[in-house]
Design an enzyme around this catalytic site. Structure first.
Site, PDB file in Angstrom:
ATOM      1  N   CYS A   2       0.849  -1.195   0.000  1.00  8.88           N
ATOM      2  CA  CYS A   2       0.000   0.000   0.000  1.00  8.88           C
ATOM      3  C   CYS A   2       0.884   1.245   0.000  1.00  8.88           C
ATOM      4  CB  CYS A   2      -0.884  -0.010   1.243  1.00  8.88           C
ATOM      5  SG  CYS A   2      -1.803  -1.534   1.357  1.00  8.88           S
ATOM      6  N   ARG A  27       2.698   1.191  -6.564  1.00 13.63           N
ATOM      7  CA  ARG A  27       2.823   0.188  -5.489  1.00 13.63           C
ATOM      8  C   ARG A  27       1.637  -0.745  -5.453  1.00 13.63           C
ATOM      9  NH1 ARG A  27       6.568   1.416  -1.320  1.00 13.63           N
ATOM     10  NH2 ARG A  27       5.310   0.267   0.142  1.00 13.63           N
ATOM     11  N   TRP A  74      -3.899  -2.072  -1.316  1.00 17.72           N
ATOM     12  CA  TRP A  74      -3.884  -3.322  -2.097  1.00 17.72           C
ATOM     13  C   TRP A  74      -4.453  -4.353  -1.143  1.00 17.72           C
ATOM     14  CZ3 TRP A  74      -1.014  -8.096  -2.523  1.00 17.72           C
ATOM     15  CH2 TRP A  74      -1.079  -8.699  -3.787  1.00 17.72           C
ATOM     16  N   ASN A 100      -0.240  -0.383   6.495  1.00 19.41           N
ATOM     17  CA  ASN A 100       0.277  -1.272   5.462  1.00 19.41           C
ATOM     18  C   ASN A 100       0.722  -2.539   6.177  1.00 19.41           C
ATOM     19  OD1 ASN A 100       1.297  -2.356   3.155  1.00 19.41           O
ATOM     20  ND2 ASN A 100       2.983  -0.887   2.910  1.00 19.41           N
ATOM     21  N   GLY A 101       0.345  -3.719   5.646  1.00 18.00           N
ATOM     22  CA  GLY A 101       0.763  -4.972   6.270  1.00 18.00           C
ATOM     23  C   GLY A 101      -0.453  -5.773   6.724  1.00 18.00           C
ATOM     24  N   GLU A 486      13.673 -14.983 -17.560  1.00 15.06           N
ATOM     25  CA  GLU A 486      13.384 -13.559 -17.384  1.00 15.06           C
ATOM     26  C   GLU A 486      12.592 -13.014 -18.567  1.00 15.06           C
ATOM     27  OE1 GLU A 486      13.162 -11.487 -15.239  1.00 15.06           O
ATOM     28  OE2 GLU A 486      13.209  -9.536 -16.233  1.00 15.06           O
ATOM     29  N   LYS A 490       8.857 -11.314 -18.287  1.00 15.45           N
ATOM     30  CA  LYS A 490       8.519  -9.969 -18.793  1.00 15.45           C
ATOM     31  C   LYS A 490       7.259 -10.037 -19.649  1.00 15.45           C
ATOM     32  CE  LYS A 490      10.365  -7.610 -16.640  1.00 15.45           C
ATOM     33  NZ  LYS A 490      10.891  -8.399 -15.618  1.00 15.45           N
ATOM     34  N   GLU A 493       3.999 -11.029 -17.511  1.00 14.02           N
ATOM     35  CA  GLU A 493       3.487 -10.141 -16.447  1.00 14.02           C
ATOM     36  C   GLU A 493       2.930  -8.823 -16.991  1.00 14.02           C
ATOM     37  OE1 GLU A 493       6.151  -8.496 -13.505  1.00 14.02           O
ATOM     38  OE2 GLU A 493       7.861  -8.717 -14.823  1.00 14.02           O
ATOM     39  N   HIS A 509      13.030 -33.603 -23.720  1.00 12.52           N
ATOM     40  CA  HIS A 509      12.489 -34.457 -22.647  1.00 12.52           C
ATOM     41  C   HIS A 509      11.025 -34.144 -22.381  1.00 12.52           C
ATOM     42  CE1 HIS A 509      16.527 -35.893 -22.011  1.00 12.52           C
ATOM     43  NE2 HIS A 509      16.945 -34.641 -21.947  1.00 12.52           N
ATOM     44  N   LYS A 608       4.433  -3.379  -7.125  1.00 14.21           N
ATOM     45  CA  LYS A 608       5.876  -3.198  -7.321  1.00 14.21           C
ATOM     46  C   LYS A 608       6.673  -3.882  -6.219  1.00 14.21           C
ATOM     47  CE  LYS A 608       9.589  -1.741  -9.233  1.00 14.21           C
ATOM     48  NZ  LYS A 608      10.093  -2.487 -10.410  1.00 14.21           N
TER      49      LYS A 608
END
Ligand code: AGP
Length: 613
Positions: A2, A27, A74, A100-101, A486, A490, A493, A509, A608
């Site tokens: 948040c 965020r 959030w 927050n939390g 990676e 990208k 997401e 395989h 983020k």
């Protein structure tokens, strides 16, 4: 995740808070709210949805006053709604809170308070904080005493900000565990509180960071920091070098686009002051690495999440090749529960852009508990992962705002390359000629990166061709195998396309059964020690009718004639090649998502910094 902004001073708090929240939108949020003290009243506006809805609400129904606090949420407990949005006001209307939390014992606290006649208006754990603080204050405590007692009763990792009409000259805040940071901005006859630096950078660059289990009593002309058991501490004042503009988009459409193109500067900055090209040596003073420590290190665990973990996978190749120290990369959310084999000669190296990722911080704590040496590679100045480590390397890339990490991926690749050289040098296992050659190669990196970024238009053309794909396989080998992971991350997401990274040698395989004309295959095949292997991989994929896109070294005509699309990169020393091969994949993912009209900087469901488990 948040966003929090607070203000105490002579000005109207509302515009300061709303502008600050705008800078924290990345965020992650699904609702937002603001509260100000106006005389003996607490005025609140809060709305579900984007921050723009709150701003619209406030323009239609203004509120003025100070101090003030604001929040973008959030959701963790209680669905995203106006009712559950912060700020939350206590039943007496005297205290208001943003948070927050997660208050892990909120149900038992809620039961206790309900049994004493308190009523609740939301499903959130946050409301428990303010009702508890009011209950304690009603017994005659000051705001700070009621706050301190409250902070000591709530369990879990939390950031809390409270203010009261009884004492309208102050804001009280606390950081308990790893639920994101608390930054206190020091102004002239005014002070600021925020969960992250960009929210207050236009007002001040002088900041204090709260440590875990610390609280602060903030008035317009004073900041007193204490431990939760009441001991005053003298906080360090930091000066933030970035300016507010660098945290803005500039001429780019998205922060992610800006940050991709900033990588020449970011790579230059992460090398700055650390590479002595004359002597061929590396200096990393904040790592606090001595020859004695270097010589006794027997094993290194690299632990991180998501993109940062893939950076660590490249680091394994670098540290094992250059320093000959065994390295194991373990995803942080697994590491913390895997009972890792650790002794005093083990290093736990955490990589984290935000420095506040709960899983990564918990992995560091597990390493600390077992007696390891704790290092971190971090971007956010003053973050928890920076402060709890025995030594750290700052990525020095400036703020990374786009949720999809780009410059905070390439910078730690260079940082781990430097770490490997320094470690080998201090262990006395690197001859001077090799060391000088490895250091000299670093000089090439920013220019090589710039040459790839200059091919942006060609990459966008390939993105136009691929924009409607539904799946994609990314294949790589050796030091470029993590770049397959990676690159896939990208794409998935920010474009929501199903993409999977795979060690190329694994295709035979099983996964090769997936390949047909509907399954494009992206092969990372630069001229590195695994180039020949990748050639046969490309042939296998083509033989099954797959569309193949290759990342290839300029002039590699062999691959050019074999594939459907090619993304050229300049020849680079193989140990530094991942810094170069990842760039076309960042741009490809960016352009596909932008062409698809998606929210590139704030992809759905993502934030983020993931400061909860
Ligand atoms: C990467 O693009 C994602 N945003 C995500 O995987 C991220 O790398 C991960 O959450 C770790 O974040 P950190 O580097 O701040 O710890």
């Amino acid at each position: 995740m948040c966003g929090i902004v607070g203000y105490v001073g002579p000005r109207d708090a509302t515009p300061i808070i709303l502008n600050g929240l705008k800078r924290l939108e990345y965020r992650g949020y699904d609702s937002a709210g603001v509260a100000v003290i106006n005389g003996d009243q607490i005025e609140v506006r809060r709305d579900a949805g984007k921050l723009s809805q709150l701003i619209d609400h406030v323009s239609k129904s203004p509120l003025k006053g100070a101090p003030g606090i604001g929040h973008t949420r959030w959701a963790t407990h209680g669905a995203p709604s106006a009712r559950n949005a912060h700020p939350h006001v206590g039943n007496s209307g005297k205290i208001v809170v943003v948070h927050n939390g997660i208050v892990e014992n909120f149900l038992e606290l809620k039961e206790e308070l309900t049994s004493e006649g308190m009523t609740f208006n939301s499903e959130t754990d946050t409301e428990t904080i303010v009702q508890l603080a009011e209950h304690i204050k009603a017994g005659g405590s000051s705001l700070e005493d009621a706050a301190r007692k409250t902070f000591n009763q709530i369990e879990g990792a939390n950031v809390v900000v409270l203010m009261s009409t009884d004492e309208p000259d102050k804001i009280v805040t606390a950081r308990i565990g790893n639920a994101g940071g608390v930054v206190i901005g020091l102004g002239d006859n005014e002070n600021f509180i925020a969960s992250d630096i960009p929210a207050i950078l236009e007002h001040t660059r002088k900041v204090i960071f709260l440590e875990s289990r610390q609280m602060a009593i903030v008035t317009r002309d004073s900041v007193r920091v204490e431990t939760l058991d009441g001991r005053e501490v003298k906080p360090e004042i930091h000066t933030i070098a970035w300016d507010a503009v660098s945290a803005e988009k500039g001429e780019y459409r998205h922060f992610m686009q800006k940050e991709i193109h900033e990588q020449v500067r970011a790579l230059t900055d992460t090398l700055a002051g650390r590479v002595d090209f004359q002597e061929g040596r590396i200096r990393l003073p904040e790592l606090n690495l001595t020859p004695q420590i270097a010589k006794r290190i027997k094993r290194i665990y690299i632990t991180a999440c998501g993109t940062a973990a893939y950076a660590g996978m490249v680091g394994k190749y670098l540290i094992e090749k250059i320093a000959r120290v065994p390295v194991e990369v373990v995803i942080a959310s697994e590491f913390r529960y895997s009972d890792p084999i650790i002794d005093k000669n083990t290093v736990v190296l955490a990589i984290s852009q935000s420095g506040e990722t709960a899983d990564t911080l918990a992995a560091m704590e597990e390493g600390r508990r077992k007696g390891a040496i704790i290092w971190s590679i971090v971007n956010a100045i003053g973050s928890q992962a920076m402060r709890v480590a025995d030594g750290y390397i700052s990525m020095q890339t400036g703020p990374e705002v786009g949720v999809a990490s780009t410059k905070a991926f390439t910078a730690p690749l260079a940082d781990q390359y430097m770490l490997a050289i320094l470690l080998a040098d201090l262990r006395g296992t690197l001859d001077e000629e090799t060391r000088k050659s490895l250091v000299a190669d670093l000089r090439l990196v920013p220019d090589l990166a710039g040459r790839v970024l200059d091919t942006d238009a060609e990459i966008e053309k390939v993105a136009q061709v691929l924009k409607d794909i539904q799946h994609c396989l990314y294949l790589g080998r050796g030091i470029n195998m993590p770049i397959a992971y990676e690159g896939a991350l990208k794409l998935k997401e920010i474009s929501y396309i199903h993409a999977e990274g795979y060690p190329a040698g694994e295709m035979k395989h099983g996964p090769i059964a997936l390949i047909d004309e509907q399954m494009p295959v992206l092969c990372i095949a630069p001229k590195d020690p695994w180039h020949e292997k990748m050639i046969s991989q490309i042939q296998q994929a083509k033989a099954r009718g797959g569309i193949v896109i290759a990342i290839a070294t300029e002039g590699d005509e062999l691959i050019k004639d074999m594939v459907d699309h090619i993304l050229w990169v300049p020849q680079a020393p193989w140990m530094l090649s991942p810094i170069i091969t990842v760039l076309p994949l960042q741009l490809l993912a960016y352009h596909i998502a932008a062409i698809r009209g998606l929210d590139v900087d704030q992809p759905r469901n993502l934030a983020k910094s993931v400061t909860v488990e």
